[in-house]
Enzyme design. Structure first.
Site, PDB file in Angstrom:
ATOM      1  N   GLU A 264       6.094  79.713  21.961  1.00 47.53           N
ATOM      2  CA  GLU A 264       7.195  78.875  21.490  1.00 47.53           C
ATOM      3  C   GLU A 264       6.743  77.418  21.389  1.00 47.53           C
ATOM      4  O   GLU A 264       6.028  76.915  22.258  1.00 47.53           O
ATOM      5  CB  GLU A 264       8.360  78.989  22.473  1.00 47.53           C
ATOM      6  CG  GLU A 264       9.569  78.138  22.118  1.00 47.53           C
ATOM      7  CD  GLU A 264      10.642  78.175  23.198  1.00 47.53           C
ATOM      8  OE1 GLU A 264      11.766  77.736  22.910  1.00 47.53           O
ATOM      9  OE2 GLU A 264      10.343  78.634  24.318  1.00 47.53           O
ATOM     10  N   LYS A 322      15.914  80.284  16.013  1.00 46.42           N
ATOM     11  CA  LYS A 322      16.547  80.769  17.241  1.00 46.42           C
ATOM     12  C   LYS A 322      18.068  80.748  17.101  1.00 46.42           C
ATOM     13  O   LYS A 322      18.657  79.742  16.705  1.00 46.42           O
ATOM     14  CB  LYS A 322      16.098  79.908  18.427  1.00 46.42           C
ATOM     15  CG  LYS A 322      16.539  80.430  19.785  1.00 46.42           C
ATOM     16  CD  LYS A 322      15.946  79.576  20.902  1.00 46.42           C
ATOM     17  CE  LYS A 322      16.320  80.104  22.271  1.00 46.42           C
ATOM     18  NZ  LYS A 322      15.758  79.276  23.367  1.00 46.42           N
ATOM     19  N   CYS A 376      12.296  82.831  23.591  1.00 42.95           N
ATOM     20  CA  CYS A 376      12.603  82.444  24.963  1.00 42.95           C
ATOM     21  C   CYS A 376      13.895  83.051  25.493  1.00 42.95           C
ATOM     22  O   CYS A 376      13.968  84.226  25.810  1.00 42.95           O
ATOM     23  CB  CYS A 376      12.615  80.920  25.064  1.00 42.95           C
ATOM     24  SG  CYS A 376      12.612  80.300  26.776  1.00 42.95           S
TER      25      CYS A 376
END
Length: 499
Positions: A264, A322, A376
């Site tokens: 990430e 995301k 994440c």
């Protein structure tokens, strides 16, 4: 035992709260990295025993809340770590964050105790069912936070494989079942308790997968690249080129793999500034597709935490933004107003934080197939992995666990990634900035990994996908329906006995 319970009831309230909080801490020992799951079951069993002597819904709520506060304070102790990255600016918030997080999560358990006593007074079974319901609600309310679910304590046991049928909430149901069985050992129904525990032990042995074994030679080779960039240096202009150079060097060494994955925000620049010249990255990948994390802005100047799939020649083939952002970490509710006051969130280094991405299906990885992309925090939400009619080849998660420190956080995050693989029957490629990077097969076994605080790269064969699991098809609904039916049954039995 009855005499001990009577004495406990006579203690001052602060002493009872302290003991219950310590019992909750003991229950937290079942979470990674300690993985002492018997401690969770025994501590929960003691909570159930104490529930038999409660005299009001308020007392039941107090007991469950104190237990939950201890459990969450210990299990979520890593929550202070993000505030210590910039300790001068955010360090003062650390103790308040832990207190608020633990006490807030414990409210769900307090509500469980209150409802249990209202519906069926002093019923251990009802309290157990309400705690499972509380864990379901905790996973969904206010965007959800299904971290340190009780069911996570089974990750290193064969029982974890049951998540392919019922997901994390089935595992939680099995935890409270084991704790309830332990309480029966102190009663005339000890035979039932022993039989139940025996069945759980047998289930663990039956479901436990063997060793991963060797894979066929034609499996795709994935290179997991871990730069080991500390969070306090990651965005520092003096260091960021150092970490990019590490990624490039480790990618360009050795034989060319079928896929390269970076973590990430591996690139500490906006995609908008480098998209026209990705020659450095494509040269290192040497024709292999490269997945990397980066931030970007769109034409409306909204910021996104993104994942890029780069093909040969440096062409950006697809982008995933995301979708499930960290509240108060990646965005702040009412950010435009609060942003004027300087509140941008811990990771909101692009002004007011990030915007939520759209909801695409799996992205195609050239030569490998479709992959469900996760960034994440998204890896903790079992119910949000949805790929429609296209059965993917793998799950791919990139993360920056440097936020979580070096103790419990990264290990717990990894444990949840293993459960996602089992639930979906898919291998998981997990690449973390500072570790733990791992190749995980569809049974949740780690076939290759890089430890915490290690700079390195490993080439790992991508394990095969299994057939679609019951959980991947039906999600949490079967367990929720069973939970409702069991609650109704226990309520009916209580009403019958009260007549």
């Amino acid at each position: 035992m009855a005499d001990i319970l009577r004495r406990f009831a006579q203690w001052p309230q602060w002493q009872r709260c302290l003991v219950l909080g310590l019992l909750g801490v003991c229950a937290g020992l079942g979470q990674a990295p300690t993985d002492w799951w018997p401690a969770t079951i025994l501590a929960l069993a003691l909570l159930f025993v104490l529930h038999r002597n409660v005299i009001s819904p308020r007392q039941a709520a107090m007991q469950a809340w104190c237990f939950g506060a201890g459990y969450f304070a210990f299990s979520l102790r890593w929550i202070i770590e993000p505030f210590l990255v910039d300790i001068a600016r955010h360090g003062w918030m650390a103790p308040f964050a832990l207190i608020l997080m633990a006490s807030g999560a414990a409210i769900f358990w307090g509500l469980a105790g209150w409802l249990a006593q209202r519906i069926a007074p002093r019923s251990v079974v009802m309290l157990a069912l309400m705690i499972v319901a509380a864990e379901v609600l905790r996973s969904l309310i206010l965007t959800g936070f299904p971290w340190a679910l009780l069911g996570h304590v089974w990750v290193n046991t064969g029982i974890a494989q049951a998540s392919a049928w019922g997901g994390p909430h089935l595992l939680t149901l099995l935890v409270v079942l084991a704790a309830w069985a332990c309480t029966l050992l102190l009663s005339r129904d000890r035979i039932i308790g022993l039989a139940t525990l025996g069945l759980l032990v047998a289930l663990s042995f039956v479901l436990r997968p063997g060793s991963a074994g060797s894979l066929p030679d034609d499996m795709p080779i994935v290179r997991l690249v871990q730069p080991n960039a500390p969070q306090n240096q990651k965005w520092d202009p003096l260091y960021r080129d150092v970490f990019v150079d590490r990624l490039v060097r480790m990618t360009s060494e050795g034989a060319v793999p079928d896929l390269v994955v970076w973590p990430e925000t591996a690139i500490p620049f906006l995609l908008n500034h480098i998209e026209d010249d990705l020659s450095l990255l494509s040269g290192a990948a040497r024709g292999a597709p490269l997945v990397f994390g980066i931030q970007r802005r769109d034409t409306e100047f909204r910021a996104f935490n993104s994942l890029v799939v780069m093909g040969p020649g440096g062409a950006v083939q697809s982008i995933y933004d995301k979708r499930h952002l960290v509240p108060f970490g990646e965005y702040i509710p009412g950010a435009r107003l609060l942003g004027q006051m300087g509140a941008t969130g811990l990771a909101g280094n692009l002004g007011i934080g990030f915007s939520k991405g759209e909801e695409p299906g799996p992205l195609d990885l050239p030569g490998i197939g479709p992959a469900v992309m996760l960034i994440c925090y998204e890896g903790i939400f079992a119910e949000e992995i949805d790929y429609g009619d296209t059965r993917p080849r793998l799950l791919l998660l990139i993360t920056n666990d440097a936020w979580f420190g070096k103790a419990a956080g990264p290990h717990q995050h990894l444990a949840q990634a293993r459960l996602r693989a089992i639930e979906q029957g898919l291998p998981m490629v997990r690449v973390a900035n500072t570790g733990i990077s791992a190749m995980i097969d569809a049974k949740g076994r780690i076939t290759a990994s890089l430890a915490l605080d290690v700079e390195g790269a490993i080439d790992a064969a991508l394990p095969p996908a299994l057939s679609e699991t019951f959980y991947s098809r039906y999600g949490d609904w079967p367990v929720i329906i069973v939970l409702i039916l069991l609650t109704a049954l226990r309520y009916g039995l209580h009403q019958r006995d009260s007549d």
